[in-house]
Design a protein around this motif. Structure first.
Motif, PDB file in Angstrom:
ATOM      1  N   ILE A 153      13.901   5.087 -19.292  1.00 42.95           N
ATOM      2  CA  ILE A 153      13.915   3.622 -19.438  1.00 42.95           C
ATOM      3  C   ILE A 153      13.452   3.263 -20.852  1.00 42.95           C
ATOM      4  CG2 ILE A 153      13.119   1.425 -18.433  1.00 42.95           C
ATOM      5  CD1 ILE A 153      14.045   3.081 -16.130  1.00 42.95           C
ATOM      6  N   PRO A 154      14.265   2.544 -21.606  1.00 40.41           N
ATOM      7  CA  PRO A 154      13.863   2.200 -22.984  1.00 40.41           C
ATOM      8  C   PRO A 154      12.901   1.018 -23.011  1.00 40.41           C
ATOM      9  CG  PRO A 154      16.041   1.332 -22.514  1.00 40.41           C
ATOM     10  CD  PRO A 154      15.556   1.960 -21.241  1.00 40.41           C
ATOM     11  N   VAL A 155      11.589   1.286 -23.088  1.00 40.73           N
ATOM     12  CA  VAL A 155      10.624   0.192 -23.044  1.00 40.73           C
ATOM     13  C   VAL A 155       9.987  -0.047 -24.413  1.00 40.73           C
ATOM     14  CG1 VAL A 155       9.913   0.324 -20.623  1.00 40.73           C
ATOM     15  CG2 VAL A 155       8.827   1.803 -22.302  1.00 40.73           C
ATOM     16  N   SER A 156       9.485  -1.257 -24.584  1.00 38.86           N
ATOM     17  CA  SER A 156       8.651  -1.515 -25.753  1.00 38.86           C
ATOM     18  C   SER A 156       7.354  -2.149 -25.243  1.00 38.86           C
ATOM     19  CB  SER A 156       9.370  -2.433 -26.743  1.00 38.86           C
ATOM     20  OG  SER A 156       9.761  -3.608 -26.104  1.00 38.86           O
ATOM     21  N   ILE A 157       6.327  -2.164 -26.110  1.00 39.47           N
ATOM     22  CA  ILE A 157       5.038  -2.729 -25.709  1.00 39.47           C
ATOM     23  C   ILE A 157       4.797  -3.994 -26.515  1.00 39.47           C
ATOM     24  CG2 ILE A 157       2.574  -2.357 -25.424  1.00 39.47           C
ATOM     25  CD1 ILE A 157       3.057   0.662 -25.716  1.00 39.47           C
ATOM     26  N   TYR A 256       6.156   2.209 -30.205  1.00 35.36           N
ATOM     27  CA  TYR A 256       6.741   1.472 -29.077  1.00 35.36           C
ATOM     28  C   TYR A 256       6.728  -0.047 -29.301  1.00 35.36           C
ATOM     29  CZ  TYR A 256       6.499   5.478 -25.797  1.00 35.36           C
ATOM     30  OH  TYR A 256       6.680   6.667 -25.132  1.00 35.36           O
ATOM     31  N   ALA A 257       6.108  -0.512 -30.416  1.00 36.27           N
ATOM     32  CA  ALA A 257       5.799  -1.949 -30.530  1.00 36.27           C
ATOM     33  C   ALA A 257       7.028  -2.854 -30.485  1.00 36.27           C
ATOM     34  CB  ALA A 257       5.014  -2.210 -31.796  1.00 36.27           C
ATOM     35  N   TYR A 258       6.892  -3.882 -29.659  1.00 38.11           N
ATOM     36  CA  TYR A 258       7.934  -4.897 -29.490  1.00 38.11           C
ATOM     37  C   TYR A 258       8.014  -5.724 -30.772  1.00 38.11           C
ATOM     38  CZ  TYR A 258       9.984  -9.121 -27.252  1.00 38.11           C
ATOM     39  OH  TYR A 258      10.755 -10.193 -26.903  1.00 38.11           O
ATOM     40  N   LYS A 259       9.201  -5.834 -31.334  1.00 35.60           N
ATOM     41  CA  LYS A 259       9.458  -6.663 -32.523  1.00 35.60           C
ATOM     42  C   LYS A 259       8.605  -6.292 -33.732  1.00 35.60           C
ATOM     43  CE  LYS A 259      11.817 -10.285 -30.252  1.00 35.60           C
ATOM     44  NZ  LYS A 259      12.038 -11.648 -29.906  1.00 35.60           N
ATOM     45  N   ALA A 274       4.274 -15.525 -37.771  1.00 30.46           N
ATOM     46  CA  ALA A 274       3.611 -14.343 -38.302  1.00 30.46           C
ATOM     47  C   ALA A 274       4.555 -13.154 -38.199  1.00 30.46           C
ATOM     48  CB  ALA A 274       2.355 -14.057 -37.480  1.00 30.46           C
ATOM     49  N   LYS A 275       4.403 -12.234 -39.148  1.00 24.66           N
ATOM     50  CA  LYS A 275       5.188 -10.985 -39.065  1.00 24.66           C
ATOM     51  C   LYS A 275       4.261  -9.877 -38.579  1.00 24.66           C
ATOM     52  CE  LYS A 275       6.932  -8.704 -42.665  1.00 24.66           C
ATOM     53  NZ  LYS A 275       7.821  -8.366 -43.770  1.00 24.66           N
ATOM     54  N   LEU A 276       4.746  -9.173 -37.551  1.00 22.03           N
ATOM     55  CA  LEU A 276       3.935  -8.101 -36.963  1.00 22.03           C
ATOM     56  C   LEU A 276       4.013  -6.858 -37.856  1.00 22.03           C
ATOM     57  CD1 LEU A 276       4.487  -7.309 -33.211  1.00 22.03           C
ATOM     58  CD2 LEU A 276       3.259  -5.852 -34.760  1.00 22.03           C
ATOM     59  N   ILE A 277       2.828  -6.379 -38.314  1.00 28.78           N
ATOM     60  CA  ILE A 277       2.891  -5.191 -39.182  1.00 28.78           C
ATOM     61  C   ILE A 277       2.171  -3.971 -38.586  1.00 28.78           C
ATOM     62  CG2 ILE A 277       3.297  -6.429 -41.356  1.00 28.78           C
ATOM     63  CD1 ILE A 277       0.276  -6.130 -41.928  1.00 28.78           C
ATOM     64  N   GLY A 278       1.498  -4.127 -37.447  1.00 30.14           N
ATOM     65  CA  GLY A 278       0.867  -2.950 -36.822  1.00 30.14           C
ATOM     66  C   GLY A 278      -0.350  -3.341 -36.016  1.00 30.14           C
ATOM     67  N   ILE A 279      -1.152  -2.320 -35.664  1.00 30.53           N
ATOM     68  CA  ILE A 279      -2.433  -2.630 -35.024  1.00 30.53           C
ATOM     69  C   ILE A 279      -3.545  -1.996 -35.843  1.00 30.53           C
ATOM     70  CG2 ILE A 279      -1.971  -3.222 -32.609  1.00 30.53           C
ATOM     71  CD1 ILE A 279      -2.259  -0.281 -31.929  1.00 30.53           C
ATOM     72  N   HIS A 280      -4.711  -2.595 -35.763  1.00 22.09           N
ATOM     73  CA  HIS A 280      -5.873  -2.132 -36.518  1.00 22.09           C
ATOM     74  C   HIS A 280      -6.560  -1.011 -35.736  1.00 22.09           C
ATOM     75  CE1 HIS A 280      -9.990  -2.653 -38.304  1.00 22.09           C
ATOM     76  NE2 HIS A 280      -9.234  -2.603 -39.380  1.00 22.09           N
ATOM     77  N   GLU A 281      -7.431  -0.260 -36.419  1.00 24.36           N
ATOM     78  CA  GLU A 281      -8.159   0.847 -35.767  1.00 24.36           C
ATOM     79  C   GLU A 281      -8.898   0.415 -34.500  1.00 24.36           C
ATOM     80  OE1 GLU A 281      -7.804   3.799 -36.944  1.00 24.36           O
ATOM     81  OE2 GLU A 281      -6.721   3.095 -38.709  1.00 24.36           O
TER      82      GLU A 281
END
Ligand code: BTN
Length: 304
Positions: A153-157, A256-259, A274-281
């Motif tokens: 199943i192709p999922v994103s988070i 896996y990040a959505y968008k 806002a533009k999503l660029i990642g997650i912080h530590e």
């Protein structure tokens, strides 16, 4: 195992073994009997039950203590009660139906009987600082996404806790914590996964935003088997997180990040682009605004 061995181990007669096998078959187990060799369980029943979950559960600690209930208000509330009474790390509360399922932001979580997985796990990560508790949600999301990938199943988070197929949500995670200032007492991770819903099981407004594995693939899934795959993968990812820290989880999550890299509207002290660029530590969402300024969001909502 042969009928002889079973009768010796259980101290019952051969005919009692035979009767029990018939009982198992009646409750939905598929049992193969081969002359001179014995019995083998090939398939567990469709309906969730404590026995069917335990049979073949390949975890070391997750689910060692397991409470199954046909109907509860919310597995999350029950897990809090068990945790307050000292439930051990890895205790799972699972139900076929929830009458008052809880989502994030005090939303209602629709948890119809026998179509989804509704369960909560008690975790006691004593080495984790309370400020990093959000990371556990992301660990659970990566574990769920890995299992879905195995199922093709192709999922994103969608940050922080939603699993999406295309633009529709198929699972959510609710993390609740009980902590002192610098010490976590326990965390309850609640997972809700839409599995065997038909389109008609969702109201038309919900169907716009929600989906299930069955709606997407047209296949029917055994809830006991699916739960066991998730429990195993969650344990693997949790141990990896405790041993190696958040870095490897962060990179899997970003995969896996959505968008990722796209412009979205976020709700965090007002609504803005806002533009999503990642997650912080520490698990916060990293975005840039239209002026190019970077922000870390700890409590925000990504709008549709
Ligand atoms: C969300 O996406 O808002 C989180 C949904 C979490 C739902 C699960 S189902 C099992 C557990 N029990 C609850 O009442 N809620 C969580």
């Amino acid at each position: 195992m042969s009928g002889q061995e079973l009768s010796e181990v259980l101290s019952i007669s051969r005919s009692a073994v035979w009767k029990h096998m018939n009982e198992l078959k009646k409750s939905g187990y598929e049992v193969e009997a081969v002359t001179n060799r014995g019995y083998r369980i090939i398939n567990v029943p469709e309906a969730l039950s404590e026995d069917a979950i335990r049979w073949g559960l390949e975890t070391k600690w997750l689910g060692s203590t397991l409470h199954y209930h046909p109907t509860v208000t919310s597995t999350q509330n029950l897990a809090h009660e068990f945790a307050r009474d000292g439930a051990e790390h890895g205790t799972v509360v699972i139900a076929s139906e929830q009458t008052k399922g809880k989502g994030r932001m005090k939303r209602y979580w629709d948890s119809k009987a026998n179509v989804g997985l509704w369960f909560s796990t008690v975790l006691r990560p004593h080495s984790l600082e309370p400020k990093n508790a959000t990371q556990i949600t992301l660990v659970a999301a990566v574990a769920l996404a890995n299992v879905m990938k195995e199922y093709g199943i192709p999922v994103s988070i969608k940050w922080p806790n939603d699993l999406f197929i295309g633009d529709k949500k198929m699972a959510g995670i609710l993390t609740e914590m009980q902590a002192e200032q610098d010490q976590i007492d326990y965390i309850i991770i609640g997972i809700g996964l839409n599995v065997n819903h038909e389109e008609a099981d969702f109201g038309s407004a919900v169907l716009e935003h929600a989906t299930s594995l069955k709606v997407y693939t047209q296949d029917h899934y055994n809830l006991n088997t699916l739960f066991k795959s998730i429990a195993h993968e969650f344990e693997v990812q949790y141990e990896r997180f405790i041993e190696h820290g958040f870095k490897p989880i962060k990179s899997d999550w970003e995969g896996y990040a959505y968008k990722m890299g796209e412009w979205l509207t976020v709700r965090a002290q007002g609504e803005w682009n806002a533009k999503l660029i990642g997650i912080h530590e520490d698990g916060a969402l990293k975005v840039v605004d239209e002026k190019g300024q970077e922000h870390l969001l700890y409590s925000a909502e990504i709008l549709w």
